[in-house]
Design a protein around this motif. Structure first.
Motif, PDB file in Angstrom:
ATOM      1  N   TRP A  29       0.815  -1.217   0.000  1.00 51.66           N
ATOM      2  CA  TRP A  29       0.000   0.000   0.000  1.00 51.66           C
ATOM      3  C   TRP A  29       0.848   1.267   0.000  1.00 51.66           C
ATOM      4  O   TRP A  29       0.415   2.301  -0.525  1.00 51.66           O
ATOM      5  N   GLU A  30       2.041   1.215   0.573  1.00 51.87           N
ATOM      6  CA  GLU A  30       2.870   2.413   0.655  1.00 51.87           C
ATOM      7  C   GLU A  30       3.830   2.559  -0.522  1.00 51.87           C
ATOM      8  O   GLU A  30       4.091   3.674  -0.975  1.00 51.87           O
ATOM      9  N   ASN A  31       4.358   1.427  -1.025  1.00 50.69           N
ATOM     10  CA  ASN A  31       5.406   1.493  -2.038  1.00 50.69           C
ATOM     11  C   ASN A  31       5.150   0.639  -3.274  1.00 50.69           C
ATOM     12  O   ASN A  31       5.788   0.844  -4.299  1.00 50.69           O
ATOM     13  N   GLY A  32       4.252  -0.328  -3.169  1.00 48.13           N
ATOM     14  CA  GLY A  32       4.076  -1.305  -4.228  1.00 48.13           C
ATOM     15  C   GLY A  32       2.876  -1.048  -5.119  1.00 48.13           C
ATOM     16  O   GLY A  32       2.485   0.100  -5.383  1.00 48.13           O
ATOM     17  N   SER A  33       2.255  -2.133  -5.571  1.00 45.65           N
ATOM     18  CA  SER A  33       1.208  -2.045  -6.595  1.00 45.65           C
ATOM     19  C   SER A  33      -0.018  -1.260  -6.146  1.00 45.65           C
ATOM     20  O   SER A  33      -0.741  -0.706  -6.984  1.00 45.65           O
ATOM     21  N   ARG A  34      -0.270  -1.164  -4.836  1.00 50.05           N
ATOM     22  CA  ARG A  34      -1.491  -0.511  -4.354  1.00 50.05           C
ATOM     23  C   ARG A  34      -1.289   0.931  -3.917  1.00 50.05           C
ATOM     24  O   ARG A  34      -2.231   1.566  -3.421  1.00 50.05           O
ATOM     25  N   LYS A  35      -0.108   1.485  -4.104  1.00 45.46           N
ATOM     26  CA  LYS A  35       0.164   2.832  -3.592  1.00 45.46           C
ATOM     27  C   LYS A  35      -0.703   3.905  -4.252  1.00 45.46           C
ATOM     28  O   LYS A  35      -0.955   4.956  -3.650  1.00 45.46           O
ATOM     29  N   GLY A  36      -1.171   3.657  -5.487  1.00 45.83           N
ATOM     30  CA  GLY A  36      -1.988   4.654  -6.165  1.00 45.83           C
ATOM     31  C   GLY A  36      -3.479   4.497  -5.970  1.00 45.83           C
ATOM     32  O   GLY A  36      -4.258   5.326  -6.471  1.00 45.83           O
ATOM     33  N   VAL A  37      -3.900   3.467  -5.235  1.00 50.45           N
ATOM     34  CA  VAL A  37      -5.335   3.192  -5.118  1.00 50.45           C
ATOM     35  C   VAL A  37      -6.068   4.306  -4.380  1.00 50.45           C
ATOM     36  O   VAL A  37      -7.090   4.822  -4.861  1.00 50.45           O
ATOM     37  N   CYS A  38      -5.585   4.698  -3.214  1.00 49.50           N
ATOM     38  CA  CYS A  38      -6.296   5.717  -2.431  1.00 49.50           C
ATOM     39  C   CYS A  38      -6.315   7.083  -3.123  1.00 49.50           C
ATOM     40  O   CYS A  38      -7.358   7.756  -3.124  1.00 49.50           O
ATOM     41  N   PRO A  39      -5.203   7.534  -3.728  1.00 46.72           N
ATOM     42  CA  PRO A  39      -5.282   8.789  -4.493  1.00 46.72           C
ATOM     43  C   PRO A  39      -6.278   8.722  -5.649  1.00 46.72           C
ATOM     44  O   PRO A  39      -7.010   9.698  -5.897  1.00 46.72           O
ATOM     45  N   PHE A  40      -6.322   7.593  -6.361  1.00 47.88           N
ATOM     46  CA  PHE A  40      -7.302   7.418  -7.435  1.00 47.88           C
ATOM     47  C   PHE A  40      -8.713   7.509  -6.872  1.00 47.88           C
ATOM     48  O   PHE A  40      -9.580   8.210  -7.417  1.00 47.88           O
ATOM     49  N   PHE A  41      -8.969   6.824  -5.768  1.00 49.75           N
ATOM     50  CA  PHE A  41     -10.273   6.822  -5.112  1.00 49.75           C
ATOM     51  C   PHE A  41     -10.685   8.247  -4.746  1.00 49.75           C
ATOM     52  O   PHE A  41     -11.820   8.675  -4.992  1.00 49.75           O
ATOM     53  N   ALA A  42      -9.742   9.010  -4.173  1.00 52.59           N
ATOM     54  CA  ALA A  42     -10.045  10.351  -3.679  1.00 52.59           C
ATOM     55  C   ALA A  42     -10.379  11.326  -4.804  1.00 52.59           C
ATOM     56  O   ALA A  42     -11.019  12.363  -4.560  1.00 52.59           O
ATOM     57  N   ASN A  43      -9.979  11.002  -6.024  1.00 52.41           N
ATOM     58  CA  ASN A  43     -10.303  11.866  -7.161  1.00 52.41           C
ATOM     59  C   ASN A  43     -11.791  11.875  -7.488  1.00 52.41           C
ATOM     60  O   ASN A  43     -12.277  12.810  -8.143  1.00 52.41           O
ATOM     61  N   TYR A  44     -12.516  10.843  -7.037  1.00 48.75           N
ATOM     62  CA  TYR A  44     -13.913  10.686  -7.455  1.00 48.75           C
ATOM     63  C   TYR A  44     -14.906  10.593  -6.299  1.00 48.75           C
ATOM     64  O   TYR A  44     -16.114  10.709  -6.519  1.00 48.75           O
ATOM     65  N   VAL A  45     -14.404  10.376  -5.076  1.00 50.14           N
ATOM     66  CA  VAL A  45     -15.303  10.195  -3.930  1.00 50.14           C
ATOM     67  C   VAL A  45     -15.051  11.310  -2.910  1.00 50.14           C
ATOM     68  O   VAL A  45     -13.929  11.457  -2.413  1.00 50.14           O
ATOM     69  N   PRO A  46     -16.062  12.121  -2.588  1.00 44.91           N
ATOM     70  CA  PRO A  46     -15.876  13.226  -1.644  1.00 44.91           C
ATOM     71  C   PRO A  46     -15.474  12.740  -0.249  1.00 44.91           C
ATOM     72  O   PRO A  46     -15.870  11.651   0.195  1.00 44.91           O
ATOM     73  N   LYS A  47     -14.689  13.542   0.426  1.00 43.11           N
ATOM     74  CA  LYS A  47     -14.313  13.260   1.808  1.00 43.11           C
ATOM     75  C   LYS A  47     -15.559  13.144   2.679  1.00 43.11           C
ATOM     76  O   LYS A  47     -16.601  13.713   2.395  1.00 43.11           O
ATOM     77  N   ASN A  48     -15.440  12.389   3.764  1.00 40.29           N
ATOM     78  CA  ASN A  48     -16.509  12.134   4.734  1.00 40.29           C
ATOM     79  C   ASN A  48     -17.578  11.189   4.210  1.00 40.29           C
ATOM     80  O   ASN A  48     -18.584  10.942   4.891  1.00 40.29           O
ATOM     81  N   SER A  49     -17.384  10.626   3.020  1.00 36.42           N
ATOM     82  CA  SER A  49     -18.311   9.614   2.514  1.00 36.42           C
ATOM     83  C   SER A  49     -18.223   8.349   3.350  1.00 36.42           C
ATOM     84  O   SER A  49     -17.167   8.016   3.915  1.00 36.42           O
ATOM     85  N   LEU A  50     -19.345   7.618   3.415  1.00 34.68           N
ATOM     86  CA  LEU A  50     -19.366   6.312   4.071  1.00 34.68           C
ATOM     87  C   LEU A  50     -18.986   5.260   3.039  1.00 34.68           C
ATOM     88  O   LEU A  50     -19.652   5.111   2.014  1.00 34.68           O
ATOM     89  N   VAL A  51     -17.907   4.521   3.319  1.00 44.28           N
ATOM     90  CA  VAL A  51     -17.307   3.611   2.351  1.00 44.28           C
ATOM     91  C   VAL A  51     -17.194   2.207   2.933  1.00 44.28           C
ATOM     92  O   VAL A  51     -16.809   2.041   4.097  1.00 44.28           O
ATOM     93  N   ALA A  52     -17.499   1.192   2.125  1.00 39.30           N
ATOM     94  CA  ALA A  52     -17.224  -0.200   2.495  1.00 39.30           C
ATOM     95  C   ALA A  52     -16.016  -0.678   1.695  1.00 39.30           C
ATOM     96  O   ALA A  52     -15.972  -0.524   0.473  1.00 39.30           O
ATOM     97  N   ASP A  53     -15.029  -1.243   2.396  1.00 34.52           N
ATOM     98  CA  ASP A  53     -13.848  -1.847   1.766  1.00 34.52           C
ATOM     99  C   ASP A  53     -14.078  -3.351   1.763  1.00 34.52           C
ATOM    100  O   ASP A  53     -13.945  -4.011   2.802  1.00 34.52           O
ATOM    101  N   LEU A  54     -14.435  -3.898   0.602  1.00 32.15           N
ATOM    102  CA  LEU A  54     -14.836  -5.300   0.497  1.00 32.15           C
ATOM    103  C   LEU A  54     -13.639  -6.179   0.157  1.00 32.15           C
ATOM    104  O   LEU A  54     -12.989  -5.992  -0.856  1.00 32.15           O
ATOM    105  N   GLY A  55     -13.371  -7.163   1.030  1.00 29.67           N
ATOM    106  CA  GLY A  55     -12.154  -7.939   0.918  1.00 29.67           C
ATOM    107  C   GLY A  55     -10.992  -7.121   1.464  1.00 29.67           C
ATOM    108  O   GLY A  55      -9.947  -6.989   0.832  1.00 29.67           O
ATOM    109  N   CYS A  56     -11.190  -6.568   2.658  1.00 29.58           N
ATOM    110  CA  CYS A  56     -10.253  -5.588   3.224  1.00 29.58           C
ATOM    111  C   CYS A  56      -8.957  -6.209   3.710  1.00 29.58           C
ATOM    112  O   CYS A  56      -8.004  -5.484   4.027  1.00 29.58           O
TER     113      CYS A  56
END
Length: 225
Positions: A29-56
């Motif tokens: 999550w910090e350095n590998g294949s998933r490091k861009g996931v949260c920034p990508f997510f934040a581009n489209y989902v407003p802060k304070n949204s209620l989110v489910a992380d499925l297969g967390c």
């Protein structure tokens, strides 16, 4: 799987892998294949949204979403994974053991859903997508990562070719898009994650289909219609 419950076998396998996964999760999550996931997510989902992380999994990605300003509920089939994840719990970050085919949410309850390389591990991805649509609000966002042809984890489904039971439904990214459209989702963005040695600059002139064919995974943002 004729003689073995898919859910039971998946739970057992991920319980067995939980320690190894947890040991490498932070680096992914910090350095590998998933490091861009949260920034990508934040581009489209407003802060304070209620989110489910499925297969967390061990909850590291859920924690990163929470730190980025989201209220997050992590769901995983493996109770061992959930035990690891619960150390991250706060007032706005909780974890539950559960099945993606039977989500513990009300209709139209969630602002967004994230499923990173977890849809492939479900017995009936079509049904899981219907569940995701059920729990999302109108115009809710669905962020998914689908393993591409170069992804090593796809080997978990290889033994199906010799008639052995498996608990992984590998799919091509274009198949996921078709499945999502059939379940009432509209694609709004894609991002490509490659193995070492491949860069976006090297493939910038390629079509989306060719880019997908080279990926470790394709990251999608969908919207509920």
């Amino acid at each position: 799987m004729a003689d073995v419950s898919w859910q039971k076998e998946a739970k057992n396998q991920w319980n067995a892998r939980a320690g190894g996964w947890q040991a490498k999760s932070a680096d992914m999550w910090e350095n590998g294949s998933r490091k861009g996931v949260c920034p990508f997510f934040a581009n489209y989902v407003p802060k304070n949204s209620l989110v489910a992380d499925l297969g967390c999994g061990d909850g590291y990605g859920s924690q990163k979403l929470n730190q980025a300003g989201y209220e997050v509920v992590g769901i995983d089939l493996s109770n061992k994974m959930v035990e690891f994840a619960q150390k991250f719990e706060t007032e706005r970050l909780t974890f539950k053991q559960g099945d993606l085919a039977n989500l513990p949410f009300q209709n139209d309850e969630l602002d967004a859903v994230m499923a990173i390389n977890s849809l492939e591990w479900t017995e009936n991805p079509y049904h899981v997508l219907k569940e995701i649509k059920r729990v999302l609000k109108p115009s809710g966002k669905f962020c998914a990562a689908i393993l591409g042809p170069t992804a090593g984890p796809r080997e978990n489904s290889y033994s199906r070719l010799s008639g052995q039971p498996v608990i992984m439904n590998t799919m091509m990214p274009w198949e996921f898009v078709k499945l999502a459209r059939e379940n009432g989702f509209q694609p709004i963005a894609e991002e490509y994650v490659y193995k070492g040695g491949m860069t976006e600059a090297a493939v910038q002139s390629f079509s989306a289909e060719l880019k997908q064919s080279l990926t470790f995974f394709t990251l999608f943002m969908m919207e509920k219609e």
